[in-house]
Design an enzyme around this catalytic site. Structure first.
Site, short mmCIF file in Angstrom:
data_model
loop_
_atom_site.label_atom_id
_atom_site.label_comp_id
_atom_site.label_asym_id
_atom_site.label_seq_id
_atom_site.Cartn_x
_atom_site.Cartn_y
_atom_site.Cartn_z
N LYS A 178 45.97 24.58 36.33
CA LYS A 178 44.94 25.63 36.39
C LYS A 178 43.56 24.99 36.31
O LYS A 178 43.33 24.10 35.48
CB LYS A 178 45.15 26.60 35.22
CG LYS A 178 44.26 27.84 35.25
CD LYS A 178 44.58 28.75 34.06
CE LYS A 178 43.78 30.03 34.06
NZ LYS A 178 44.06 30.86 32.86
N SER A 199 44.39 35.80 34.07
CA SER A 199 43.53 35.01 34.93
C SER A 199 44.26 33.92 35.72
O SER A 199 43.75 33.46 36.74
CB SER A 199 42.44 34.36 34.09
OG SER A 199 43.00 33.43 33.17
N SER A 208 46.94 35.55 30.00
CA SER A 208 46.74 34.95 31.33
C SER A 208 47.85 34.04 31.83
O SER A 208 47.85 33.65 32.99
CB SER A 208 45.44 34.18 31.37
OG SER A 208 44.37 35.09 31.45
N1 GLN Z 1 43.01 39.30 31.02
C1 GLN Z 1 42.52 38.95 29.72
C2 GLN Z 1 41.02 38.89 29.73
O1 GLN Z 1 40.47 39.24 30.70
C3 GLN Z 1 43.13 37.67 29.28
C4 GLN Z 1 42.49 36.48 29.84
C5 GLN Z 1 43.15 35.21 29.43
O2 GLN Z 1 44.22 35.21 28.83
N2 GLN Z 1 42.47 34.12 29.74
O3 GLN Z 1 40.39 38.55 28.78
#
Ligand code: GLN
Length: 495
Positions: free
Chosen positions: A69, A144, A168
């Site tokens: 990532k 994400s 994410s």
């Molecule tokens: N979707 C969540 C957020 O927007 C989690 C993001 C993540 O785990 N990096 O904060």
């Protein structure tokens, strides 16, 4: 693949080339990769082939390629965090997890797409265009870490790394039919993961099977003196637990269904598959017990105070001086404040700005106790709910996400609707406990993957692997083949 390499059925160079070919064929459509690292990956593959030919003792995953990532820093490849503000920036050092991949002889195929600074649930907040879901390219791949999940689901990479601050790794796993693990906080070094919210962030595996995650987790986990929150535990026994669990026996296992995470607001098809899996586990000997975690109704609210507060502080370093982009202000003097303002205005996307503003507000004098302080208290209540639940059961389960993958664009103008997709994954980050998402069959409404989440007490990641592998084996017995064997063929095209 590791076995094929060990038995000399094929070389790492061949295996790596095959994945690069697949990326070239389908990634024009999916946009899972922000950077493909063909030359360096092939060089690494050749070198591990030579070491194998020379009879050197190699790591179990030696020669198996992997994707990373793009919020995890790598020497020799750009790291953007999905943001314009880091366009063209090259890290002078490797993240600890990357050092460990390289030491194990794993070729790094490239860097995968993500929501800018990992803020989002759909990968649509990437400054470099969204990733598409290989099950249906009109749908989001989750976020994400949608790039890592899509790459693994579409067979562009056998394994990938993700980061999970509020889901994410797990939510993209759920909506792409892959396995994703958020280890116990501190179980995997965060050194070299660009920080979003430091008390919540955790690096973890993105794979197609539970055993694959266990192999990768054992490799990247363990103490790192460079991360002050790193645990001293060695990540052992995960692979053994996955192998043992694959027998599919759950006798005597007490499984808790979190009442607050399965009722209203969950898509009917997601719920139906979840109920079926509970039944499957019951037939395999498990005892299914309903548990209640009343404070979870405040989890999303607490998360969206704590996370932006930490993020607003972590992102202050992107000032137009030290990293990447520098934008000069129009007209007037080029003072440091004005250069900083112009750079941040041009370099950050809307969602990142929204969260910086939220966090700065929550932390400001006069509001600190009311917002940040209260959120920290809620965090303690959530930890206590988990403690109480784990006194009654060995493991907790819920659907990973309330819905299957939504359509691209569907929630882009409605941040709150987007945030709600993380309702089931966020409590684990607030409590620091480990979680896993497993493919849980296709929802009837749309034939899209749904996920089942397993949660274990802190430092008991081993339970995820034992019980996850058991459920995976039971599913394969029921479905006759892994879920991903039903993935529609990707249209091949010019990348
Ligand atoms: N979707 C969540 C957020 O927007 C989690 C993001 C993540 O785990 N990096 O904060």
């Amino acid at each position: 693949m590791a076995r094929g390499l060990a038995d000399s059925d094929f070389s790492s160079a061949e295996l790596t080339r095959a994945h690069l070919d697949r990326i070239a064929a389908v990634d024009g459509q999916l946009n899972a990769f922000l950077h493909v690292n063909a030359e360096e990956a092939l060089t690494a593959a050749q070198s591990v082939d030579e070491r194998r030919a020379a009879g050197e003792e190699l790591a179990e995953l030696a020669g198996v390629p992997i994707a990373v990532k793009d919020i995890i820093v790598t020497v020799g490849q750009p790291t953007t965090a999905g943001s314009k503000i880091l366009e063209g920036w090259m890290s002078p050092y490797d993240a600890t997890v990357v050092t460990r991949l390289r030491a194990a002889g794993m070729p790094i195929l490239g860097k995968t797409n993500l929501d800018e600074f990992a803020m989002g649930s759909s990968t649509e907040h990437s400054a470099y265009g969204p990733t598409r879901n290989p099950w249906n390219t009109d749908r989001i791949p989750g976020g994400s870490g949608g790039g890592s999940a899509a790459a693994v689901a579409a067979f562009e990479a056998p394994l990938a790394l993700g980061t999970d601050t509020g889901g994410s790794i797990r939510q993209p796993g759920a909506v792409t039919g892959t396995v994703g693990v958020k280890p116990t906080y501190g179980g995997v070094s965060r050194y070299g993961a660009i920080a979003m919210a430091s008390s919540l962030d955790q690096i973890g595996p993105v794979t197609r099977t539970v055993l694959d995650s266990a192999l990768l987790h054992e490799l990247i986990g363990g103490h790192d003196p460079r991360d002050s929150t790193s645990l001293t535990d060695e990540p052992t026994g995960l692979v053994d637990a996955a192998r043992d669990g694959a027998k599919g026996d759950l006798s005597g296992v007490r499984i808790g269904v979190i009442k607050e995470l399965s009722g209203e607001g969950y898509q009917a098809g997601v719920r139906a598959r979840f109920e079926e899996s509970l039944e499957l586990m019951r037939q395999a000997g498990a005892e299914i017990i309903e548990v209640s975690c009343p404070s979870f109704s405040y989890a999303l609210g607490a998360y969206y105070l704590i996370m932006p507060s930490e993020a607003s502080s972590n992102l202050a370093k992107f000032d137009g001086v030290r990293f990447g982009l520098r934008t000069l202000p129009e007209g007037g003097p080029e003072t440091i404040e004005r250069v900083m303002g112009a750079t941040r205005a041009a370099g950050f996307g809307e969602e990142v700005k929204r969260r910086i503003i939220l966090g700065t507000y929550a932390l400001s004098a006069g509001y600190y106790d009311a917002y940040y302080g209260s959120a920290q208290k809620v965090r303690t209540l959530i930890q206590r709910d988990f403690d109480a639940a784990f006194e009654q059961v060995d493991i907790l389960v819920s659907p990973t996400a309330p819905t299957t993958a939504f359509a691209l664009g569907e929630k882009l103008d409605d941040p709150l609707a987007m945030y709600l997709n993380d309702i089931a994954t966020i409590p684990a980050n607030l409590a620091g406990i480990p979680g896993m998402s497993l493919p849980n069959g296709l929802a009837e409404e749309d034939d899209m993957p749904s996920g089942l989440q397993l949660l274990a007490p802190a430092r008991q990641d081993v339970r995820l692997y034992r019980i996850g592998a058991a459920l995976e084996a039971l599913h394969e017995g029921q479905w006759g083949a892994p879920l991903l064997s039903r993935l529609p063929e990707q249209a091949e095209g010019e990348n």
